[in-house]
Design a protein around this motif. Structure first.
Motif, short mmCIF file in Angstrom:
data_model
loop_
_atom_site.label_atom_id
_atom_site.label_comp_id
_atom_site.label_asym_id
_atom_site.label_seq_id
_atom_site.Cartn_x
_atom_site.Cartn_y
_atom_site.Cartn_z
N ILE A 300 40.59 87.90 57.81
CA ILE A 300 40.69 89.28 57.98
C ILE A 300 39.05 89.76 57.71
N LYS A 301 38.49 89.19 56.86
CA LYS A 301 37.17 89.76 56.39
C LYS A 301 36.23 89.01 57.45
N ALA A 302 36.56 87.80 57.75
CA ALA A 302 35.30 87.10 58.62
C ALA A 302 35.68 87.91 60.25
N LEU A 303 36.71 88.14 60.41
CA LEU A 303 36.63 88.94 61.82
C LEU A 303 36.01 90.32 61.84
N GLU A 304 36.27 90.93 60.63
CA GLU A 304 35.59 92.43 60.46
C GLU A 304 34.15 92.21 60.32
N ALA A 305 33.41 91.09 59.90
CA ALA A 305 32.05 90.84 59.90
C ALA A 305 31.53 90.10 61.29
N ALA A 306 32.34 89.58 61.93
CA ALA A 306 31.88 88.96 63.38
C ALA A 306 31.04 89.97 64.24
N PRO A 307 30.20 89.47 64.78
CA PRO A 307 29.52 90.28 65.88
C PRO A 307 30.39 90.69 66.98
N ALA A 308 30.29 91.92 67.46
CA ALA A 308 30.74 92.13 68.90
C ALA A 308 30.30 91.26 69.99
N GLY A 309 31.45 90.95 70.76
CA GLY A 309 31.21 89.89 71.83
C GLY A 309 31.47 88.53 71.54
N SER A 310 31.72 88.18 70.15
CA SER A 310 32.05 86.81 69.77
C SER A 310 33.26 86.51 70.12
N SER A 311 33.54 85.30 70.13
CA SER A 311 34.99 84.87 70.51
C SER A 311 35.67 83.90 69.55
N TRP A 312 37.06 84.18 69.17
CA TRP A 312 37.51 83.46 67.91
C TRP A 312 38.89 82.97 68.57
N ALA A 313 39.13 81.63 67.89
CA ALA A 313 40.55 81.20 68.16
C ALA A 313 41.09 80.98 66.77
N ILE A 314 42.37 81.56 66.35
CA ILE A 314 42.59 81.82 64.96
C ILE A 314 43.92 81.12 64.59
#
Ligand code: SF4
Length: 391
Positions: A300-314
């Motif tokens: 949850i925290k990693a996604l909050e801190a991630a820059p806009a435009g970044s891509s994540w597979a969870i």
């Protein structure tokens, strides 16, 4: 460039997973089927009924919602979090006579252990168990300890049990001088345990134990053996037990255990530059291939801190991933697997069960109370307190 989150591309879950938790087994932590007169799921007034019952109960009720719960349930949670955080939140609200735990059975047990005698813990559906916790019963673990004693290693072995275990297993851990851990503090728990003894018996999730020991602490895969409760002597020799540093119980999470190396390779091919972020309950090869590994709170925290435009597979439970994708429309957040991966037992807590539990309480009738007996509570609390005292 801002990338909007796309709908999660998933397909139906195999039947076996959906059926998990359907049966009742009085010896396991799973509980029994719900005895209640449930409102029909089609009742258009369910949301209003839940709201009214909760308002009538006021401060007397405190609703806890685990991160993996459905949206229809989570909207009524006074607080959300992982199982340990929720149990502590409940203990910090002594004025709440009723703790309604929207989660699974072992979580409600932990809340009962940590809350006062004046507080009653309610699980809206008693059949909401955890397949991982069910993989280690008290009898099996007692037998394992006998095998370790026979091999001459019990005296130098410290049990470390994951929070996702029954109260009986937590009590076993407390009786034998061990500690509980969560996915956030597993490394600290193992470091402490290796200061107390030479080996660790890690229960019940082999993956969290292996991933923490190998990825975080520099042990090798050869330092780990797997004890299989369904085989004579756990399927390991006395010599293997004597050589091992980590004795891993053969348990796993049915949800996180489904992610595979193929899922990681597939998503990397589909989304160039994607960050793969997985829970440490995933298999070792998945964790080894991921970019980031961490608990639900970490994710949850990693996604909050991630820059806009970044891509994540969870790689974690789908209800949570969907909520995170919705909460961060400026990031591309996709589910790691192509098939649906809900926790089927968590999903048993739905709006009809919640309405039934709240309305019963509002009428002065306590239903589905989860109560741990005094002796089990005493020893389980020792192990939980040891976790709180970890350096
Ligand atoms: S997600 Fe896995 S560990 Fe968590 S409750 Fe479901 S089966 Fe158990």
């Amino acid at each position: 460039m801002t990338i909007t989150s796309e709908p999660l591309d998933v397909q139906p879950t195999p039947l076996a997973l959906l059926l998990l938790g359907r049966e009742s087994d009085p010896r396991s932590e799973r509980g029994v089927d719900c005895p209640g007169d449930l409102p029909a799921p089609s009742d258009p007034d369910l949301v209003e009924r839940a709201r009214a019952a909760k308002a009538k109960l006021g401060e007397k009720v405190f609703v806890l919602g685990h991160h993996y719960q459905r949206d229809e349930v989570i909207q009524f949670a006074d607080v959300t979090g992982d199982s340990f955080k929720l149990a502590r939140d409940a203990a910090a609200r002594p004025e709440a006579e009723y703790i309604v735990f929207c989660g699974v059975h072992f979580m409600a047990e932990s809340a009962d252990i940590l809350t006062s005698d004046a507080q009653q813990v309610i699980l809206p559906d008693l059949a909401a168990g955890c397949s991982m916790a069910d993989m280690a019963t008290a009898e099996q673990v007692a037998e394992c300890w006998d095998v370790l004693t026979e091999a001459g290693v019990a005296d130098v072995t410290v049990p470390v049990s994951y929070m996702n275990s029954s109260a009986d297993i937590k009590a076993f851990t407390g009786r034998h001088g061990g500690t509980i851990c969560t996915s956030s503090n597993a490394q600290r728990a193992l470091e402490w345990a290796f200061q107390q003894g030479e080996k660790v018996l890690f229960l019940p999730d082999q993956h969290l134990g292996r991933n923490t020991a190998v990825r975080e602490m520099g042990f090798s895969l050869e330092d780990c053996v797997v004890y299989n409760p369904h085989k004579p002597n756990g399927g390991v020799t006395a010599e293997q037990l004597r050589d091992a540093k980590m004795i891993l119980w053969r348990g796993h999470c049915s949800v996180h255990g489904r992610f595979s190396l193929d899922s990681v390779e597939d998503v990397r091919a589909r989304i160039p530059g994607v960050n793969v972020l997985v829970h440490p309950e995933c298999k070792h090869e998945v964790v080894a291939a991921a970019d980031h590994v961490g608990s639900t709170e970490y994710i949850i925290k990693a996604l909050e801190a991630a820059p806009a435009g970044s891509s994540w597979a969870i790689g974690t439970e789908l209800n949570l991933v969907r909520r995170l994708a919705k909460a961060h429309p400026d990031k591309q957040i996709v589910f790691l697997d192509k098939t649906v991966c809900f926790c089927s037992t968590m999903n048993r807590i739905d709006l009809p069960h919640l309405v039934w539990a709240l309305e019963s309480l509002a009428d002065g009738k306590v239903v589905n109370r989860i109560q741990v007996d005094r002796e089990t509570e005493h020893f389980a609390k020792l192990a939980l307190e040891q976790m709180l005292a970890l350096p």
